[in-house]
Design a protein around this motif. Structure first.
Motif, short mmCIF file in Angstrom:
data_model
loop_
_atom_site.label_atom_id
_atom_site.label_comp_id
_atom_site.label_asym_id
_atom_site.label_seq_id
_atom_site.Cartn_x
_atom_site.Cartn_y
_atom_site.Cartn_z
N VAL A 47 28.36 43.51 44.03
CA VAL A 47 28.16 42.36 44.90
C VAL A 47 29.45 42.03 45.65
CG1 VAL A 47 27.63 39.89 44.98
CG2 VAL A 47 26.38 41.40 43.41
N ALA A 48 30.55 41.95 44.92
CA ALA A 48 31.84 41.62 45.53
C ALA A 48 32.95 42.12 44.62
CB ALA A 48 31.97 40.12 45.76
N ARG A 49 34.09 42.45 45.25
CA ARG A 49 35.20 43.02 44.50
C ARG A 49 36.50 42.56 45.14
NH1 ARG A 49 34.84 48.60 45.86
NH2 ARG A 49 36.03 48.00 47.71
N LYS A 50 37.48 42.30 44.32
CA LYS A 50 38.78 41.92 44.85
C LYS A 50 39.87 42.60 44.07
CE LYS A 50 41.62 37.94 46.13
NZ LYS A 50 41.74 38.40 47.52
N SER A 51 40.81 43.19 44.80
CA SER A 51 41.99 43.80 44.20
C SER A 51 43.21 42.97 44.58
CB SER A 51 42.18 45.23 44.70
OG SER A 51 41.08 46.03 44.35
N SER A 52 44.20 42.95 43.72
CA SER A 52 45.41 42.19 44.00
C SER A 52 46.04 42.70 45.28
CB SER A 52 46.39 42.33 42.83
OG SER A 52 45.84 41.82 41.65
N GLY A 53 46.26 41.80 46.22
CA GLY A 53 46.91 42.18 47.47
C GLY A 53 45.99 42.81 48.49
N ASP A 54 44.78 43.11 48.13
CA ASP A 54 43.84 43.74 49.06
C ASP A 54 42.78 42.74 49.53
OD1 ASP A 54 43.78 46.95 47.34
OD2 ASP A 54 45.15 46.12 48.82
N SER A 55 42.11 43.13 50.58
CA SER A 55 41.03 42.29 51.06
C SER A 55 39.85 42.35 50.10
CB SER A 55 40.60 42.74 52.45
OG SER A 55 40.14 44.08 52.41
N THR A 56 38.94 41.43 50.27
CA THR A 56 37.78 41.36 49.40
C THR A 56 36.61 42.12 50.01
OG1 THR A 56 38.51 39.19 48.63
CG2 THR A 56 36.22 39.78 48.20
N TYR A 57 35.92 42.86 49.16
CA TYR A 57 34.71 43.57 49.59
C TYR A 57 33.48 42.75 49.22
CZ TYR A 57 30.68 46.61 49.10
OH TYR A 57 29.42 47.13 49.17
N TYR A 58 32.53 42.69 50.15
CA TYR A 58 31.24 42.06 49.88
C TYR A 58 30.13 43.02 50.28
CZ TYR A 58 33.74 37.60 49.62
OH TYR A 58 34.61 36.59 49.27
N ALA A 59 29.10 43.05 49.48
CA ALA A 59 27.91 43.79 49.88
C ALA A 59 27.32 43.13 51.12
CB ALA A 59 26.89 43.78 48.75
N ASP A 60 26.72 43.93 51.97
CA ASP A 60 26.15 43.40 53.21
C ASP A 60 25.14 42.29 52.93
OD1 ASP A 60 26.07 46.58 55.00
OD2 ASP A 60 27.66 45.09 54.76
N SER A 61 24.42 42.43 51.84
CA SER A 61 23.36 41.47 51.53
C SER A 61 23.88 40.07 51.20
CB SER A 61 22.52 41.99 50.37
OG SER A 61 23.33 42.21 49.23
N VAL A 62 25.18 39.95 50.90
CA VAL A 62 25.72 38.64 50.51
C VAL A 62 26.80 38.13 51.45
CG1 VAL A 62 25.19 39.18 48.10
CG2 VAL A 62 27.53 39.47 48.95
N LYS A 63 27.19 38.93 52.43
CA LYS A 63 28.25 38.53 53.36
C LYS A 63 27.87 37.22 54.05
CE LYS A 63 30.38 42.95 54.55
NZ LYS A 63 30.52 43.99 55.59
N GLY A 64 28.84 36.33 54.09
CA GLY A 64 28.63 35.05 54.74
C GLY A 64 28.00 34.01 53.83
N ARG A 65 27.53 34.43 52.66
CA ARG A 65 26.89 33.49 51.72
C ARG A 65 27.67 33.36 50.42
NH1 ARG A 65 22.08 34.61 49.63
NH2 ARG A 65 22.31 36.88 49.76
N PHE A 66 28.26 34.46 49.98
CA PHE A 66 28.99 34.48 48.71
C PHE A 66 30.50 34.54 49.00
CE2 PHE A 66 25.58 36.58 45.79
CZ PHE A 66 24.65 35.64 46.22
N THR A 67 31.26 33.89 48.13
CA THR A 67 32.72 33.93 48.24
C THR A 67 33.32 34.22 46.89
OG1 THR A 67 32.67 32.29 50.04
CG2 THR A 67 34.78 32.67 48.94
N LEU A 68 34.17 35.23 46.86
CA LEU A 68 34.85 35.63 45.64
C LEU A 68 36.26 35.07 45.66
CD1 LEU A 68 34.54 37.50 43.11
CD2 LEU A 68 35.63 39.28 44.48
N SER A 69 36.66 34.50 44.53
CA SER A 69 38.03 34.00 44.43
C SER A 69 38.55 34.25 43.03
CB SER A 69 38.10 32.52 44.79
OG SER A 69 37.33 31.74 43.89
N ARG A 70 39.87 34.21 42.94
CA ARG A 70 40.50 34.53 41.66
C ARG A 70 41.62 33.53 41.41
NH1 ARG A 70 42.35 40.74 40.15
NH2 ARG A 70 43.39 40.31 38.18
#
Length: 117
Positions: A47-70
């Protein structure tokens, strides 16, 4: 590394939920964390992935609706889910990438999200 998810539940379409994943153990080695989901009869998907220092990846199906944070101070990964749809219904899993293997070797127990129309 141990991962414990929370925050799932039953919500009407258009509503919101926030999932949390608390990491413990040898988390100093973890740079990449993400959320996966699996609906009955379907394959598990990222669904979503985040690496330290990198941008966040979102699946197309959730872009604009889901937000990943750490929040590293709390060793917690969040998934804010807005404008939920019935097709978002699934078991959601938090996972951490094991750098040496390059695989998501660490998984939580999952938290159920059910969206009704």
């Amino acid at each position: 590394v141990q991962l414990v998810e929370s925050g799932g539940g039953l919500v009407q379409a258009g509503g919101s939920l926030r999932l949390s994943c608390v990491a413990s153990g040898s988390i100093f080695s973890i740079n990449t964390m993400g959320w996966f989901r699996q609906a009955p009869g379907k394959e598990r998907e990222l669904v979503a992935r985040k690496s330290s220092g990198d941008s966040t990846y979102y699946a197309d199906s959730v872009k604009g609706r889901f937000t990943l944070s750490r929040d590293n101070s709390k060793s917690t990964l969040y998934l804010q889910m807005n404008s939920l749809k019935p097709e978002d219904t699934a078991m959601y899993y938090c996972a951490a990438l094991n750098e040496p293997s390059g695989e998501y070797d660490y998984w939580g127990q999952g938290t159920q999200v059910t969206v009704f129309s």
